[in-house]
Design a protein around this motif. Structure first.
Motif, PDB file in Angstrom:
ATOM      1  N   GLY A 113       0.799  -1.219   0.000  1.00 20.60           N
ATOM      2  CA  GLY A 113       0.000   0.000   0.000  1.00 20.60           C
ATOM      3  C   GLY A 113       0.828   1.264   0.000  1.00 20.60           C
ATOM      4  N   ARG A 114       2.070   1.196   0.488  1.00 27.52           N
ATOM      5  CA  ARG A 114       2.926   2.385   0.526  1.00 27.52           C
ATOM      6  C   ARG A 114       3.358   2.828  -0.863  1.00 27.52           C
ATOM      7  N   LEU A 115       3.187   1.948  -1.837  1.00 29.25           N
ATOM      8  CA  LEU A 115       3.605   2.268  -3.198  1.00 29.25           C
ATOM      9  C   LEU A 115       2.456   2.801  -4.047  1.00 29.25           C
ATOM     10  N   ARG A 116       1.232   2.672  -3.564  1.00 29.96           N
ATOM     11  CA  ARG A 116       0.071   3.077  -4.361  1.00 29.96           C
ATOM     12  C   ARG A 116       0.147   4.568  -4.703  1.00 29.96           C
ATOM     13  N   GLY A 117      -0.047   4.897  -5.971  1.00 33.26           N
ATOM     14  CA  GLY A 117      -0.027   6.286  -6.417  1.00 33.26           C
ATOM     15  C   GLY A 117       1.354   6.836  -6.697  1.00 33.26           C
ATOM     16  N   LEU A 118       2.380   6.061  -6.446  1.00 31.10           N
ATOM     17  CA  LEU A 118       3.761   6.514  -6.609  1.00 31.10           C
ATOM     18  C   LEU A 118       4.208   6.309  -8.063  1.00 31.10           C
ATOM     19  N   THR A 119       4.937   7.271  -8.613  1.00 28.31           N
ATOM     20  CA  THR A 119       5.553   7.138  -9.933  1.00 28.31           C
ATOM     21  C   THR A 119       7.053   7.253  -9.762  1.00 28.31           C
ATOM     22  N   ALA A 120       7.783   6.208 -10.138  1.00 27.92           N
ATOM     23  CA  ALA A 120       9.214   6.151  -9.859  1.00 27.92           C
ATOM     24  C   ALA A 120      10.034   6.068 -11.139  1.00 27.92           C
ATOM     25  N   ALA A 121      11.227   6.651 -11.069  1.00 29.39           N
ATOM     26  CA  ALA A 121      12.180   6.583 -12.173  1.00 29.39           C
ATOM     27  C   ALA A 121      13.319   5.624 -11.871  1.00 29.39           C
ATOM     28  N   LEU A 122      13.575   5.385 -10.558  1.00 33.33           N
ATOM     29  CA  LEU A 122      14.705   4.547 -10.164  1.00 33.33           C
ATOM     30  C   LEU A 122      14.416   3.932  -8.807  1.00 33.33           C
ATOM     31  N   ALA A 123      14.705   2.638  -8.674  1.00 32.01           N
ATOM     32  CA  ALA A 123      14.522   1.948  -7.392  1.00 32.01           C
ATOM     33  C   ALA A 123      15.745   1.083  -7.108  1.00 32.01           C
ATOM     34  N   TYR A 124      16.179   1.113  -5.858  1.00 35.83           N
ATOM     35  CA  TYR A 124      17.225   0.199  -5.392  1.00 35.83           C
ATOM     36  C   TYR A 124      16.587  -0.671  -4.316  1.00 35.83           C
ATOM     37  N   VAL A 125      16.756  -1.998  -4.428  1.00 32.46           N
ATOM     38  CA  VAL A 125      16.134  -2.929  -3.479  1.00 32.46           C
ATOM     39  C   VAL A 125      17.216  -3.743  -2.782  1.00 32.46           C
ATOM     40  N   ASP A 126      17.232  -3.672  -1.465  1.00 31.18           N
ATOM     41  CA  ASP A 126      18.186  -4.424  -0.645  1.00 31.18           C
ATOM     42  C   ASP A 126      17.579  -5.770  -0.266  1.00 31.18           C
ATOM     43  N   GLU A 127      18.319  -6.860  -0.526  1.00 29.82           N
ATOM     44  CA  GLU A 127      17.887  -8.212  -0.181  1.00 29.82           C
ATOM     45  C   GLU A 127      16.486  -8.509  -0.728  1.00 29.82           C
ATOM     46  N   VAL A 128      16.410  -8.631  -2.037  1.00 26.25           N
ATOM     47  CA  VAL A 128      15.129  -8.786  -2.730  1.00 26.25           C
ATOM     48  C   VAL A 128      14.343  -9.984  -2.206  1.00 26.25           C
ATOM     49  N   THR A 129      14.998 -11.096  -1.903  1.00 23.93           N
ATOM     50  CA  THR A 129      14.272 -12.303  -1.494  1.00 23.93           C
ATOM     51  C   THR A 129      13.539 -12.138  -0.176  1.00 23.93           C
ATOM     52  N   LEU A 130      13.904 -11.143   0.632  1.00 23.71           N
ATOM     53  CA  LEU A 130      13.257 -10.948   1.922  1.00 23.71           C
ATOM     54  C   LEU A 130      11.998 -10.099   1.827  1.00 23.71           C
ATOM     55  N   LEU A 131      11.728  -9.536   0.656  1.00 22.14           N
ATOM     56  CA  LEU A 131      10.558  -8.690   0.477  1.00 22.14           C
ATOM     57  C   LEU A 131       9.355  -9.514   0.021  1.00 22.14           C
ATOM     58  N   PRO A 146       9.800   6.730 -18.555  1.00 20.05           N
ATOM     59  CA  PRO A 146      10.635   6.157 -19.621  1.00 20.05           C
ATOM     60  C   PRO A 146      12.082   5.973 -19.172  1.00 20.05           C
ATOM     61  N   GLY A 147      12.615   4.767 -19.374  1.00 16.36           N
ATOM     62  CA  GLY A 147      13.982   4.470 -18.971  1.00 16.36           C
ATOM     63  C   GLY A 147      14.136   4.119 -17.503  1.00 16.36           C
ATOM     64  N   ALA A 148      13.010   3.955 -16.805  1.00 18.24           N
ATOM     65  CA  ALA A 148      13.074   3.631 -15.373  1.00 18.24           C
ATOM     66  C   ALA A 148      13.770   2.288 -15.157  1.00 18.24           C
ATOM     67  N   ARG A 149      14.490   2.181 -14.031  1.00 14.08           N
ATOM     68  CA  ARG A 149      15.250   0.962 -13.757  1.00 14.08           C
ATOM     69  C   ARG A 149      15.121   0.552 -12.300  1.00 14.08           C
ATOM     70  N   LEU A 150      15.269  -0.737 -12.078  1.00 13.50           N
ATOM     71  CA  LEU A 150      15.363  -1.297 -10.734  1.00 13.50           C
ATOM     72  C   LEU A 150      16.702  -1.987 -10.583  1.00 13.50           C
ATOM     73  N   LEU A 151      17.394  -1.696  -9.495  1.00 16.11           N
ATOM     74  CA  LEU A 151      18.646  -2.350  -9.159  1.00 16.11           C
ATOM     75  C   LEU A 151      18.455  -3.036  -7.811  1.00 16.11           C
ATOM     76  N   GLY A 152      18.868  -4.286  -7.706  1.00 18.10           N
ATOM     77  CA  GLY A 152      18.647  -5.010  -6.459  1.00 18.10           C
ATOM     78  C   GLY A 152      19.713  -6.043  -6.183  1.00 18.10           C
ATOM     79  N   THR A 153      19.869  -6.383  -4.918  1.00 15.22           N
ATOM     80  CA  THR A 153      20.829  -7.409  -4.501  1.00 15.22           C
ATOM     81  C   THR A 153      20.121  -8.460  -3.664  1.00 15.22           C
ATOM     82  N   THR A 154      20.700  -9.641  -3.627  1.00 12.65           N
ATOM     83  CA  THR A 154      20.189 -10.666  -2.721  1.00 12.65           C
ATOM     84  C   THR A 154      21.189 -11.799  -2.584  1.00 12.65           C
ATOM     85  N   ASN A 155      21.141 -12.443  -1.434  1.00 13.51           N
ATOM     86  CA  ASN A 155      21.807 -13.730  -1.279  1.00 13.51           C
ATOM     87  C   ASN A 155      20.872 -14.793  -1.836  1.00 13.51           C
ATOM     88  N   PRO A 156      21.385 -15.950  -2.241  1.00 10.83           N
ATOM     89  CA  PRO A 156      20.515 -16.998  -2.779  1.00 10.83           C
ATOM     90  C   PRO A 156      19.552 -17.527  -1.719  1.00 10.83           C
TER      91      PRO A 156
END
Length: 410
Positions: A113-131, A146-156
């Motif tokens: 719900g915290r993302l509803r209505g949000l328009t983003a150009a860039l996102a960084y996600v820490d430990e994707v598997t935990l979300l 246009p050109g929006a990107r997501l960058l993220g890290t995770t352990n297996p």
């Protein structure tokens, strides 16, 4: 923009190639993936379009601050750029390279719900598997500039985890780039550190955290446990004691006394259990408190801390009221706790006295849930786990006191 630390060709390559809509760095701990991803993120912030928000997402605001913001402010890692990262602890925004960056914690499905209505150009996600998966899906939908990107890290994690099945395995179908890192890909680590880190993981976690493999949790949890090797009839002189308690009313109540011997080894020295179903009589909090106190008095032991099942608030309150010393909420991070017990058993650091009958009955049969594994989750079967939980509470809650002994015991 360069970092003071040396970078490997794989790190440099991932930074240059992180131009897809979804960019994921995954692999072993301390393999250099986070430094590479953060450098790529800083470059992306500098080049991000003025329209659309920039967000950093993680399990909680505290983990974002610890894992992302604080490293970005470290000049030893990021040189002069660190001075351009400003954040007040507890605030939900930071300023990075002159841009306002929103920090969003996602601890459960409601975080979507915290993302509803949000328009983003860039996102960084820490430990994707935990979300939560729903949060990640919603975040991708919000990257609409246009050109929006997501960058993220995770352990297996599990090979059936939604990140692996829904994204990494479908990289050819999606606009997705990913890089797999091993410890050997981090040129900043010394051989001694790699050896010490490797000694801290065993079994499933060694394959995931050291080898960077996406492997399933299956079979016995403590598969390194050997009755002949780990069970003792005699105990050395103990110099420290702690107690772990798994509280039960209709289920068994279990208390395990953990000791640190003068031989620098851990011992499950004794156990007290009460099964109300078998006895056909339930006990009150006050009766349990008196029974545990009597058990410790009989053993002539004064424990430094008693770590209680965090869900047993009323029992903890009773212990406090009765003057029981050192009452604390146990650290109930289940997987981390299992890893602590596994590491100690595998290194020959943890032993069990033969009098701990309930614990000895439970250890061999403590197993991963196949049903949970099929959903991509690591979860023990919730049956016959009362003494093993009490042991986990005591061992994991005191990990900072004995972890340095792992390399010595191994």
């Amino acid at each position: 923009m360069t970092a003071p630390l040396p970078l490997s060709e794989k790190q440099l390559g991932s930074i240059r190639q992180a131009t897809a809509r979804i960019n994921l760095w995954h692999g072993s701990v301390r393999s250099g993936k986070t430094i590479a991803s953060l450098l790529a993120f800083l470059l992306a912030v500098r080049r991000a379009p003025a329209s659309g928000l920039i967000v950093i997402c993680g399990r909680s605001l505290q983990t974002i601050e610890r894992n992302i913001v604080e490293p970005l402010q470290d000049s030893a890692l990021f040189g002069d750029v660190a001075a351009e990262v400003r954040h007040t602890r507890g605030a939900t925004t930071a300023t990075i390279l002159g841009r306002v960056v929103h920090l969003i914690g996602a601890s459960d499905a409601r975080a979507e719900g915290r993302l509803r209505g949000l328009t983003a150009a860039l996102a960084y996600v820490d430990e994707v598997t935990l979300l939560p998966e729903a949060f990640f899906v919603q975040l991708l939908a919000r990257l609409s500039v246009p050109g929006a990107r997501l960058l993220g890290t995770t352990n297996p994690d599990s090979p059936r985890h939604w990140v692996k099945v829904g994204y990494l395995d479908r990289a050819n179908e999606l606009d997705l780039a990913h890089w797999h890192f091993k410890l050997s890909d981090n040129p900043a680590l010394s051989g001694a550190y790699v050896a010490a880190l490797s000694a801290e993981y065993t079994g499933l976690w060694r394959r995931r955290m050291i080898l960077g493999e996406w492997v399933v949790a299956e079979g016995a949890i403590y598969d390194m446990y050997d009755h002949v090797q780990h069970v003792v009839d005699e105990l050395p002189v103990m110099r420290r004691y702690w107690v772990g308690i798994d509280y039960g009313t209709t289920n068994p109540f279990a208390a395990v006394l953990l000791g640190l011997g003068d031989d620098d080894r851990l011992y499950a020295c004794a156990e007290w259990r009460y099964d109300s179903r078998a006895r056909h009589r339930q006990m009150t909090d006050a009766q349990y408190s008196a029974a545990v106190r009597g058990w410790l008095d009989e053993l002539r032991v004064e424990a430094e801390w008693t770590f209680v099942d965090p869900s047993a608030a009323s029992y903890s309150a009773q212990l406090w009221a009765d003057g029981h010393p050192g009452v604390a909420r146990a650290d109930n991070s289940v997987l981390d706790g299992i890893r602590s017990v596994s590491n100690a058993l595998d290194a020959g650091l943890l032993y069990v006295h033969s009098s701990c009958e309930g614990l000895l009955d439970e250890l061999p049969g403590y197993a991963w849930s196949e049903e949970a594994a099929a959903r991509g989750e690591d979860r023990p079967i919730k049956a016959n786990d009362h003494s093993v939980d009490a042991l986990r509470y005591a061992v994991h809650s005191t990990a900072n006191e004995w972890r340095h002994l792992l390399a010595v015991a191994a």
